[in-house]
Design a protein around this motif. Sequence first.
Motif, PDB file in Angstrom:
ATOM      1  N   HIS A 214      94.940  26.300  90.306  1.00  0.00           N
ATOM      2  CA  HIS A 214      96.078  26.515  90.509  1.00  0.00           C
ATOM      3  C   HIS A 214      96.548  25.422  91.364  1.00  0.00           C
ATOM      4  N   CYS A 215      98.172  25.318  90.690  1.00  0.00           N
ATOM      5  CA  CYS A 215      98.849  24.756  91.668  1.00  0.00           C
ATOM      6  C   CYS A 215     100.522  25.001  89.879  1.00  0.00           C
ATOM      7  N   TRP A 216     101.099  24.552  91.296  1.00  0.00           N
ATOM      8  CA  TRP A 216     102.506  24.175  90.903  1.00  0.00           C
ATOM      9  C   TRP A 216     103.271  22.856  91.437  1.00  0.00           C
ATOM     10  N   PRO A 217     104.582  22.102  90.714  1.00  0.00           N
ATOM     11  CA  PRO A 217     105.111  21.441  91.305  1.00  0.00           C
ATOM     12  C   PRO A 217     106.168  21.641  92.088  1.00  0.00           C
ATOM     13  N   SER A 218     106.928  20.518  92.386  1.00  0.00           N
ATOM     14  CA  SER A 218     107.572  20.642  93.051  1.00  0.00           C
ATOM     15  C   SER A 218     108.721  19.523  92.991  1.00  0.00           C
ATOM     16  N   GLU A 219     109.883  19.144  93.332  1.00  0.00           N
ATOM     17  CA  GLU A 219     110.581  17.664  92.963  1.00  0.00           C
ATOM     18  C   GLU A 219     110.979  17.250  94.733  1.00  0.00           C
ATOM     19  N   TYR A 220     111.071  16.315  94.633  1.00  0.00           N
ATOM     20  CA  TYR A 220     111.291  15.662  96.429  1.00  0.00           C
ATOM     21  C   TYR A 220     112.545  15.067  96.627  1.00  0.00           C
ATOM     22  N   THR A 221     113.032  14.972  97.568  1.00  0.00           N
ATOM     23  CA  THR A 221     114.437  15.159  97.844  1.00  0.00           C
ATOM     24  C   THR A 221     114.835  13.481  97.742  1.00  0.00           C
ATOM     25  N   GLY A 222     114.115  12.772  98.034  1.00  0.00           N
ATOM     26  CA  GLY A 222     113.380  10.698  98.166  1.00  0.00           C
ATOM     27  C   GLY A 222     112.171  10.240  98.359  1.00  0.00           C
ATOM     28  N   GLY A 223     112.158   9.491  98.275  1.00  0.00           N
ATOM     29  CA  GLY A 223     111.185   8.327  98.535  1.00  0.00           C
ATOM     30  C   GLY A 223     110.482   8.494  99.780  1.00  0.00           C
ATOM     31  N   LEU A 224     109.090   8.135 100.104  1.00  0.00           N
ATOM     32  CA  LEU A 224     108.535   8.947 100.838  1.00  0.00           C
ATOM     33  C   LEU A 224     109.123   7.203 101.692  1.00  0.00           C
ATOM     34  N   ALA A 225     108.189   5.964 100.898  1.00  0.00           N
ATOM     35  CA  ALA A 225     108.708   5.453 102.001  1.00  0.00           C
ATOM     36  C   ALA A 225     110.123   4.472 102.174  1.00  0.00           C
TER      37      ALA A 225
END
Length: 410
Positions: A214-225
Amino acid sequence: MPTVLLFSRQPLTTRPLQEWLDDTENSIVLVTTPKAVADAQSVLDRHFPRHRLVADYHSWATEQAAEEAAREHGVDLVASTSESDVLRAARLRARLGVPGQSTASATAYRDKLVMKRLAREAGIGVPAFTAVEGPMDLLDFIDAEGFPVVVKPRTGAAAEGVAILREAADVTAFLERGRASDVPHVPGQWMAESFVHGEFFHVDGIMRDGQIVHCWPSEYTGGLAERVFDHVHLGSVLLEADDDRTDVLRGFAADVVEALPPAPAPLAFHLEVWLTADGEPVLCEIASRAGGALIAETYERAFGVHLAKEGLRAQCGSALVPVPQPQVPAAIAGWVLLPPGHGDFVPPAEPCPVPGVELTVKLAAGTRRQGVEHATDAAAEALIVAGTAEEVRKRMGEVTRWWHNNVAWR
């Protein structure tokens, strides 16, 4: 029902293990901390009578205490709830001779250097990288690859200790902080990789025996670091089924999972990946646990599967929720973490007016903060549901503006 040794430092008030798991009174031997069970003594006494409290959770003594408890109670399985416990749980399984994710598999999902070597050998796109056993390794890599360079702990999480080196002064600052670093500057701890320019995504789901369930992608709104350095908000939005990137990212996740040593039982996973300007995926990292922040809650809104809960239940020998992978999400959802500021917190006087937004304030009024401490640090978090990704992003912007206009740091 099997007896399970469970490592967990998650607060019982926010992660209700007694509701997630079956018959915890008789099946779970909980290794946890006094802080994690604060304000939950009655839950601990009723649901986890076979528990061990440890003062310093990350010390080696905790593993000794866990093995003693496991042998005393004759455990059949070992489970964990946090990334920092993945490898110690695997090593304890090996000591006890019980099934579950092996040390080789856990190492591949925890040690980013091992992970990227295995991925590269399988033909998967990765940044240029090297082990940093001493300062000359870093300088050699910069000479070969140029700036910018990312230096990170090999077994870190949530951008812990990550440094982005853009010029010589940044290199000097990184080398000078060695004695003050939470992760020691010694061999076996660090790696460097080239900086990747591209859109940043995460793919979350359930894997079993080297295959995606089971899986699905998402788009980040920025970088974690970047969030830690710049003290900005962080969030992500599920991709829609007809987004061209959805199939690319799901296929990439399947390739990465297949390339790493498999775990026989189902596990949650959290993969981070860039898409370059020409649409090629490049691996950032993958973990054999559910994603943090509100990723599990967002996924549950879309697919009816709570990844943290189901990943833990599977480790404990319980069956997965029988939800097949749907072709499209039931709803498009996203989340945003609103950062702490500098000073004493004054919360909003009124509830959030943005439709489709569930806002949870994480700090008490008067709490003193000095900015973002780690990638998932938040003064408040918002879960956002809408019909389209565009509408989720619009509401994300609205709640972010409302928050900044209605809180104060004095």
